[in-house]
Design a protein around this motif. Structure first.
Motif, short mmCIF file in Angstrom:
data_model
loop_
_atom_site.label_atom_id
_atom_site.label_comp_id
_atom_site.label_asym_id
_atom_site.label_seq_id
_atom_site.Cartn_x
_atom_site.Cartn_y
_atom_site.Cartn_z
N PRO A 118 36.69 32.38 53.16
CA PRO A 118 37.49 32.48 54.40
C PRO A 118 38.77 31.65 54.36
N PHE A 119 38.74 30.53 53.64
CA PHE A 119 39.95 29.72 53.48
C PHE A 119 40.97 30.46 52.62
N ALA A 120 40.51 31.06 51.54
CA ALA A 120 41.40 31.84 50.68
C ALA A 120 41.99 33.02 51.44
N TYR A 121 41.16 33.69 52.25
CA TYR A 121 41.66 34.85 52.97
C TYR A 121 42.68 34.44 54.04
N TRP A 122 42.47 33.27 54.66
CA TRP A 122 43.46 32.77 55.61
C TRP A 122 44.80 32.59 54.92
N HIS A 123 44.79 32.01 53.72
CA HIS A 123 46.05 31.81 52.99
C HIS A 123 46.68 33.15 52.62
N TYR A 124 45.86 34.14 52.29
CA TYR A 124 46.39 35.47 52.02
C TYR A 124 47.10 36.02 53.26
N CYS A 125 46.43 35.93 54.41
CA CYS A 125 47.02 36.43 55.66
C CYS A 125 48.26 35.62 56.04
N ASN A 126 48.29 34.37 55.67
CA ASN A 126 49.40 33.48 55.99
C ASN A 126 50.58 33.65 55.03
N GLY A 127 50.37 34.37 53.94
CA GLY A 127 51.42 34.57 52.95
C GLY A 127 51.58 33.43 51.98
N THR A 128 50.58 32.54 51.92
CA THR A 128 50.69 31.34 51.08
C THR A 128 49.72 31.31 49.91
N LEU A 129 48.94 32.38 49.70
CA LEU A 129 47.99 32.41 48.59
C LEU A 129 48.71 32.83 47.30
N LYS A 130 48.58 32.03 46.28
CA LYS A 130 49.19 32.32 44.98
C LYS A 130 48.17 32.80 43.96
N GLN A 131 47.02 32.11 43.89
CA GLN A 131 46.03 32.44 42.86
C GLN A 131 44.66 31.93 43.28
N THR A 132 43.63 32.65 42.86
CA THR A 132 42.25 32.18 43.04
C THR A 132 41.58 32.15 41.67
N ILE A 133 40.72 31.15 41.48
CA ILE A 133 40.02 30.97 40.20
C ILE A 133 38.54 30.79 40.51
N GLY A 134 37.71 31.56 39.85
CA GLY A 134 36.28 31.49 40.14
C GLY A 134 35.42 31.84 38.96
N CYS A 135 34.18 32.20 39.24
CA CYS A 135 33.20 32.52 38.21
C CYS A 135 33.32 33.99 37.79
N SER A 136 32.61 34.32 36.74
CA SER A 136 32.57 35.70 36.27
C SER A 136 32.07 36.62 37.38
N ASN A 137 32.61 37.81 37.42
CA ASN A 137 32.17 38.86 38.34
C ASN A 137 32.41 38.52 39.81
N THR A 138 33.45 37.77 40.09
CA THR A 138 33.78 37.44 41.49
C THR A 138 35.03 38.15 41.99
N LYS A 139 35.65 38.97 41.16
CA LYS A 139 36.91 39.62 41.57
C LYS A 139 36.74 40.46 42.83
N ALA A 140 35.58 41.12 42.96
CA ALA A 140 35.37 41.97 44.13
C ALA A 140 35.36 41.15 45.42
N PHE A 141 34.91 39.91 45.37
CA PHE A 141 34.93 39.06 46.55
C PHE A 141 36.36 38.67 46.93
N TYR A 142 37.22 38.56 45.92
CA TYR A 142 38.62 38.16 46.14
C TYR A 142 39.54 39.37 45.98
N PHE A 143 39.13 40.50 46.55
CA PHE A 143 39.90 41.74 46.42
C PHE A 143 41.33 41.57 46.94
N PHE A 144 41.53 40.63 47.83
CA PHE A 144 42.83 40.40 48.47
C PHE A 144 43.73 39.48 47.66
N SER A 145 43.19 38.82 46.64
CA SER A 145 43.95 37.82 45.90
C SER A 145 45.01 38.47 45.02
N PRO A 146 46.22 37.94 45.04
CA PRO A 146 47.27 38.50 44.17
C PRO A 146 47.02 38.23 42.70
#
Length: 317
Positions: free
Chosen positions: A70-98
């Motif tokens: 939810p913190f990452a998604y807030w930054h996406y909505c705010n226009g301030t998200l640059k990158q997300t880094i996580g574990c294998s097979n998590t891309k679907a959770f961060y579908f909004f990440s640039p």
């Protein structure tokens, strides 16, 4: 300086929650510090508002779902998200990440301790929702592929080591038999207990309940997620992507304490959560009435025993 602030905030936590156990005040203290840490980013978040935020997390799945996403998604909505880094097979959770990078092969539960990069980072009697936004999994992943003639009921079970003890929160075969028998005429039941090879593990060893073969024999009308996954493997990215597609078409869930319960709480409807006393801190902080419903607006029913699960099933389903 950091140590001084942490000590001072522990005093504040004690004054604010004098009846809270001493060990639990450390969680409150850590959340206070995590929220104060956000003051460093006022200009970037609310003035310049350019993509700058890199969110890097590989701790427990439950914390990721409740706080990090939810913190990452807030930054996406705010226009301030640059990158997300996580574990294998998590891309679907961060579908909004640039730019989502799957850097880690294993979750490390200790990584969640002292992780002050998000304003809510652990258990708490209250949460700061100012930089927290619902991730619209249901809207994004709804589909026609996993729809059936009857409404769907997902039983999201687990059977693994909990807090270095034998399994505590799970439905055994007799419990599954009772629930399936009560619900199968009204719902298309989908049973989900991921295999250890299908998800990124942490410190909780997954054990074998031997229920999959039993369900195939005694309740062949129940759809097993493992079987569905194999049938659709060529058209989904991984098991996490597949879970999101199935869950997005469902409004009724029975889930277990931890990440299993948090994920099922992302899709609205009703989620019956089995979380027995003596384990996690969700009980102490009343989180099944605060952060869990906030994930999607779902109606959460907290069952403290398997018998209470049966009662909720009988009255709600």
């Amino acid at each position: 300086m950091k140590r001084f602030f942490l000590k001072a905030l522990y005093v504040v936590a004690t004054l604010n929650y004098p009846r809270l156990r001493r060990d639990l005040r450390y969680f409150v203290r850590d959340n206070y510090f995590a929220r104060l840490n956000q003051l460093r980013f006022i200009r970037q978040d609310f003035v310049s508002k350019k993509p700058y935020k890199v969110i890097d997390y590989h701790g427990e799945f439950d914390q990721e779902l409740r706080y990090v996403l939810p913190f990452a998604y807030w930054h996406y909505c705010n226009g301030t998200l640059k990158q997300t880094i996580g574990c294998s097979n998590t891309k679907a959770f961060y579908f909004f990440s640039p730019d989502h990078v799957e850097r880690y092969e294993k979750r490390v539960w200790q990584a969640g301790y002292g992780y002050y990069d998000v304003p809510n980072m652990t258990h708490s009697p209250t949460f700061d929702f100012s930089k927290w936004a619902r991730v619209p999994f249901k809207t994004h992943y709804q589909n026609t592929r996993f729809r059936y003639s009857k409404p769907t009921l997902v039983i999201a079970n687990k059977y693994n080591i909990e807090w270095d003890q034998p399994p505590i929160n799970f439905l055994d075969i007799p419990a599954l038999d009772r629930i399936v028998t009560a619900c199968k005429d009204k719902y298309q039941i989908i049973y989900n207990r991921p295999l250890a090879t299908q998800i990124v593990g942490d410190n909780s060893e997954t054990l074998d309940l031997h229920e999959h073969a039993w369900l195939r024999e005694h309740h062949p009308d129940v759809l097993l997620m493992n079987d569905l996954y194999e049938q659709n493997r060529s058209s989904v990215d991984n098991y996490n992507h597949f879970q999101l597609l199935v869950y997005a078409n469902c409004d009724r869930f029975i889930s277990m304490h931890g990440g299993t319960a948090a994920l099922a709480s992302y899709f609205g409807g009703i989620n019956i959560i089995l979380s027995q006393p003596g384990g996690g801190k969700e009980h102490d902080f009343n989180e099944y009435e605060t952060i869990f419903p906030a994930l999607s607006g779902a109606s959460i029913r907290h069952a403290r025993t398997v018998e209470e699960v049966f009662g909720f099933v009988d009255s709600l389903f």
